[in-house]
Design a protein around this motif. Sequence first.
Motif, PDB file in Angstrom:
ATOM      1  N   VAL A 124       0.823  -1.207   0.000  1.00 48.20           N
ATOM      2  CA  VAL A 124       0.000   0.000   0.000  1.00 48.20           C
ATOM      3  C   VAL A 124       0.861   1.263   0.000  1.00 48.20           C
ATOM      4  O   VAL A 124       0.582   2.228  -0.722  1.00 48.20           O
ATOM      5  CB  VAL A 124      -0.950  -0.013   1.214  1.00 48.20           C
ATOM      6  N   ALA A 125       1.933   1.266   0.810  1.00 47.22           N
ATOM      7  CA  ALA A 125       2.688   2.504   1.020  1.00 47.22           C
ATOM      8  C   ALA A 125       3.756   2.755  -0.038  1.00 47.22           C
ATOM      9  O   ALA A 125       3.937   3.893  -0.485  1.00 47.22           O
ATOM     10  CB  ALA A 125       3.349   2.473   2.403  1.00 47.22           C
ATOM     11  N   LEU A 156       4.743   6.275  -2.198  1.00 43.90           N
ATOM     12  CA  LEU A 156       6.010   6.955  -1.929  1.00 43.90           C
ATOM     13  C   LEU A 156       6.852   7.063  -3.195  1.00 43.90           C
ATOM     14  O   LEU A 156       7.521   8.076  -3.425  1.00 43.90           O
ATOM     15  CB  LEU A 156       6.779   6.202  -0.841  1.00 43.90           C
ATOM     16  N   TYR A 157       6.814   6.034  -4.024  1.00 41.98           N
ATOM     17  CA  TYR A 157       7.575   6.081  -5.276  1.00 41.98           C
ATOM     18  C   TYR A 157       6.995   7.113  -6.232  1.00 41.98           C
ATOM     19  O   TYR A 157       7.733   7.862  -6.892  1.00 41.98           O
ATOM     20  CB  TYR A 157       7.588   4.700  -5.919  1.00 41.98           C
ATOM     21  N   ASP A 158       5.671   7.181  -6.300  1.00 43.13           N
ATOM     22  CA  ASP A 158       5.044   8.198  -7.157  1.00 43.13           C
ATOM     23  C   ASP A 158       5.357   9.603  -6.655  1.00 43.13           C
ATOM     24  O   ASP A 158       5.593  10.527  -7.460  1.00 43.13           O
ATOM     25  CB  ASP A 158       3.529   7.977  -7.193  1.00 43.13           C
ATOM     26  N   ALA A 159       5.373   9.790  -5.334  1.00 44.88           N
ATOM     27  CA  ALA A 159       5.718  11.106  -4.787  1.00 44.88           C
ATOM     28  C   ALA A 159       7.157  11.481  -5.110  1.00 44.88           C
ATOM     29  O   ALA A 159       7.457  12.637  -5.413  1.00 44.88           O
ATOM     30  CB  ALA A 159       5.494  11.110  -3.277  1.00 44.88           C
ATOM     31  N   PHE A 160       8.061  10.499  -5.080  1.00 38.12           N
ATOM     32  CA  PHE A 160       9.457  10.776  -5.426  1.00 38.12           C
ATOM     33  C   PHE A 160       9.602  11.155  -6.893  1.00 38.12           C
ATOM     34  O   PHE A 160      10.323  12.108  -7.241  1.00 38.12           O
ATOM     35  CB  PHE A 160      10.308   9.549  -5.108  1.00 38.12           C
ATOM     36  N   ARG A 161       8.933  10.450  -7.772  1.00 35.74           N
ATOM     37  CA  ARG A 161       9.038  10.754  -9.204  1.00 35.74           C
ATOM     38  C   ARG A 161       8.376  12.076  -9.554  1.00 35.74           C
ATOM     39  O   ARG A 161       8.811  12.760 -10.488  1.00 35.74           O
ATOM     40  CB  ARG A 161       8.408   9.632 -10.014  1.00 35.74           C
ATOM     41  N   ALA A 162       7.325  12.442  -8.824  1.00 33.24           N
ATOM     42  CA  ALA A 162       6.623  13.693  -9.132  1.00 33.24           C
ATOM     43  C   ALA A 162       7.343  14.925  -8.584  1.00 33.24           C
ATOM     44  O   ALA A 162       7.077  16.039  -9.041  1.00 33.24           O
ATOM     45  CB  ALA A 162       5.209  13.638  -8.566  1.00 33.24           C
ATOM     46  N   ALA A 163       8.245  14.740  -7.633  1.00 33.48           N
ATOM     47  CA  ALA A 163       8.932  15.890  -7.031  1.00 33.48           C
ATOM     48  C   ALA A 163       9.964  16.450  -7.990  1.00 33.48           C
ATOM     49  O   ALA A 163      10.545  15.734  -8.822  1.00 33.48           O
ATOM     50  CB  ALA A 163       9.598  15.476  -5.719  1.00 33.48           C
ATOM     51  N   ALA A 164      10.188  17.727  -7.892  1.00 37.35           N
ATOM     52  CA  ALA A 164      11.212  18.375  -8.704  1.00 37.35           C
ATOM     53  C   ALA A 164      12.597  17.898  -8.264  1.00 37.35           C
ATOM     54  O   ALA A 164      12.792  17.501  -7.117  1.00 37.35           O
ATOM     55  CB  ALA A 164      11.112  19.887  -8.564  1.00 37.35           C
ATOM     56  N   PRO A 165      13.593  17.931  -9.179  1.00 35.38           N
ATOM     57  CA  PRO A 165      14.934  17.451  -8.809  1.00 35.38           C
ATOM     58  C   PRO A 165      15.511  18.143  -7.584  1.00 35.38           C
ATOM     59  O   PRO A 165      16.248  17.520  -6.809  1.00 35.38           O
ATOM     60  CB  PRO A 165      15.758  17.736 -10.062  1.00 35.38           C
ATOM     61  N   ALA A 166      15.188  19.415  -7.373  1.00 37.50           N
ATOM     62  CA  ALA A 166      15.738  20.129  -6.222  1.00 37.50           C
ATOM     63  C   ALA A 166      14.978  19.835  -4.938  1.00 37.50           C
ATOM     64  O   ALA A 166      15.432  20.219  -3.854  1.00 37.50           O
ATOM     65  CB  ALA A 166      15.726  21.635  -6.489  1.00 37.50           C
ATOM     66  N   GLU A 167      13.821  19.136  -5.043  1.00 34.93           N
ATOM     67  CA  GLU A 167      12.989  18.900  -3.870  1.00 34.93           C
ATOM     68  C   GLU A 167      12.695  17.419  -3.637  1.00 34.93           C
ATOM     69  O   GLU A 167      11.785  17.084  -2.873  1.00 34.93           O
ATOM     70  CB  GLU A 167      11.666  19.656  -4.016  1.00 34.93           C
TER      71      GLU A 167
END
Length: 223
Positions: free
Chosen positions: A49-50, A54-65
């Motif tokens: 579930v988690a 978390l992987y989608d949140a990492f891929r959606a974040a900007a490289p600096a964030e």
Amino acid sequence: FFSTQLTAVRRILLGAYTHMRPPPWPSTPAQALTQHLPLLALPSAAAAVALPDLYDAFRAAAPAENLGPLLALLLAKRATLYACALSTVYVAAMRSGDASPGLGERLEAITAEAVSPATLPEGQSAEVRAVAESLDATPQAAQAAALPLVFGALLASAYASTILLGGPPSAEEQQLLLATPLADEALALARSAADAIQPLSTASVCAFAVNVELQAGARALAA
């Protein structure tokens, strides 16, 4: 005379051990529903579930964030591994409370549980029994010395097969294979066989382990 006396003493000790041996775990529906099955299923279910979120949140974040989402993903993966390891060790320890004293008897019982409700063919069952009797006749000191060597050899062979057959050939290997077409064909055949056998081997081991625990849970629920 001494042989008869020794046999009688062994039977007495074995009977005392059997009498003192704790009941199998889980042995009641409450143990199955509150301990056994949750410990086996919850770590993997929580990770399923988690981790994708978390992987989608990492891929959606900007490289600096993306440092925070990356750390959260790595920590969640590490926590999942530790939770699975701890639950597996606990379940294995509880399930081995009523195990037979002999290594061969334990392996024979695990093999029977792994294929349950089916049974092994008569020939294979006789072979398993012969191996079990041979292991039980081996002194415990020899077993303790041999088991690490056996497991080390198995791990080394698995690692070697992964390195040799799992990855693409290096530049030197490619030049050598181009010079010897027959070796190139043999290596390609070995790689394709390894690619087909390794997932099947892993899946069969996982299926046998899951079947053992499902059978134990079903027996406890039916108690």
